[in-house]
Every structure is written in C-alpha cells, then in structure tokens.
Design a protein around this motif. Structure first.
Motif, PDB file in Angstrom:
ATOM      1  N   UNK A 156       0.798  -1.155   0.003  1.00 22.45           N
ATOM      2  CA  UNK A 156      -0.113  -0.226   0.078  1.00 22.45           C
ATOM      3  C   UNK A 156       0.851   1.210  -0.090  1.00 22.45           C
ATOM      4  N   UNK A 157       2.139   1.164   0.321  1.00 16.76           N
ATOM      5  CA  UNK A 157       3.152   2.342   0.346  1.00 16.76           C
ATOM      6  C   UNK A 157       3.673   2.401  -0.930  1.00 16.76           C
ATOM      7  N   UNK A 158       4.204   3.610  -1.062  1.00 14.03           N
ATOM      8  CA  UNK A 158       5.147   3.961  -2.357  1.00 14.03           C
ATOM      9  C   UNK A 158       6.615   4.051  -2.003  1.00 14.03           C
ATOM     10  N   UNK A 159       7.045   4.647  -0.834  1.00 14.87           N
ATOM     11  CA  UNK A 159       8.510   5.143  -0.749  1.00 14.87           C
ATOM     12  C   UNK A 159       9.089   3.571  -0.505  1.00 14.87           C
ATOM     13  N   UNK A 160      10.225   3.256  -1.230  1.00 14.07           N
ATOM     14  CA  UNK A 160      10.927   2.184  -1.352  1.00 14.07           C
ATOM     15  C   UNK A 160      11.464   1.696  -0.003  1.00 14.07           C
ATOM     16  N   UNK A 161      12.133   2.494   0.909  1.00 10.17           N
ATOM     17  CA  UNK A 161      12.622   2.085   2.017  1.00 10.17           C
ATOM     18  C   UNK A 161      11.519   1.763   3.003  1.00 10.17           C
TER      19      UNK A 161
END
Length: 213
Positions: A156-161
């Motif tokens: 659901x999240x986009x930032x890779x970290x």
C-alpha cells in the motif's frame, strides 16, 4: 494530476470516489459484526491436523507482545501515510475487504485443528472488541491473517524504504506466529499470495474511481 497526489477536497468532490469510500467503510462495519459469529462457527467445527516438520522442531514461546507491537505500529504508521492520500486509501480499503473475503472462503474450505503446542496469542484489541467470547479462537488458520495484513500494508505504500521496512515486519510477524505455534507453516507461506491477489483485484475494482480527472 498523479493519482497518488489526489488531495481530499478534490477526491471528496468526486461522487464516484465518495460512493466507493462510503460503501467500503460500510462493508468494513458489516465485516466487524460478522467476524465473531463466523469464527464461532469455525471454532466449533472439527478439522484436520497437518504434519508440519518446522513446527515440530521449533519450541513454542509466547511472543504476543512483540507480535502485536509490530502489527499495530505498522498499521498506525501506514494509516498515517494513507490518510494523506485518498486514492491509495481507497485502494487499500478495498484490498483489505477482499483479503477478508478470501480468508472467509479459505477458512470454510480448509478446516483445520490447531497445531501441536499452540500458545494463545493475546491481542488486546481483537480479544476485547471482535472475538469477545468465552472460548478462545484457535482454528482461524488458513491463511495467516496477521502475515497477510502486514504484506498488504507493504503493497500500500510507495516509498521504497518504507516498503522494505514493512516487508521486514511481515517476515518477522510470520516467524513470530510460528514461534508461538499459532499457525502452520503453510498458513504463513500462503498469506502473501492472497494479499497480493487482493491488492491486484482491488486495483481493478477502483481503477475508474481513483484515476485523476
């Protein structure tokens, strides 16, 4: 305007978005009311014991504290991220609903008895507000809802970290429920596949709603 950056005033002004979000929230309330009764049925039904060499070699320990610490920290952080991104929130909400639809079906189709050496997981929220019965729920096994939920959060999240952190949390929770003997190894290994299928299907369902005008 990129889908992920759609802001609440623009999203809420969109009738199709409002309908999809309000329907999803209503179904979430229906799910919360349905789950205790369904799990009571699952718990009363006889099932099968599966051979599990990994669990047989793994001593059981109560790790409820770190398990739910990871789960609720991950849920809280991801909700904080999604609440600022209504399109992603809508996608994730429907993915969560589909995940539970899959799990309702698999629990019905795969009746199992608890693994040997099971130690009860003590969830302060679910025990009080969802199960709430005198008999502990131990047969909600295939597939692992805890592991699947964490994997769904990572999608659901986009930032890779951030995604990598949530994937690490998914692996940790999968290992912890095995240490507690709460699930069979098969339950944990199957969970990411159902989570991925739910997220993909939800994307197809809401694609027409979440695309920017």
């Amino acid at each position: 305007m990129p889908t992920d950056s759609l802001l609440w005033p623009a999203a809420w002004a969109w009738p199709a978005f409002r309908r999809a979000l309000l329907l999803g929230l209503a179904l979430l309330l229906v799910l919360a009311a349905f789950v205790p009764h369904y799990f009571a049925y699952i718990q009363a039904r006889p099932g099968f014991v599966l051979p599990d060499p990994l669990l047989a070699a793994l001593p059981a320990h109560d790790v409820s504290g770190p398990t739910f610490g990871l789960i609720y920290l991950s849920i809280g952080a991801t909700l904080g991220y999604l609440l600022r991104r209504p399109a992603l929130l809508l996608h994730s909400l429907w993915a969560y609903l589909l995940l539970h639809a899959f799990r309702t079906l698999t629990l019905y189709l795969v009746p199992l008895e608890p693994p040997a050496g099971l130690l009860l997981l003590h969830d302060p929220f679910v025990d009080r507000f969802l199960y709430g019965g005198p008999t502990p729920i131990t047969k909600d096994l295939f597939f692992s809802g805890h592991t699947a939920t964490l994997f769904l959060l990572s999608l659901s999240v986009r930032p890779r970290l951030w995604r990598q952190v949530l994937l690490a949390a998914t692996v940790a929770v999968g290992m912890l429920v095995l240490v507690q003997h709460t699930h069979y190894t098969y339950d944990v290994l199957a969970a990411p596949f159902f989570a991925a299928a739910s997220y993909w299907l939800a994307g197809r369902l809401v694609r027409g709603v979440v695309q920017a005008q």
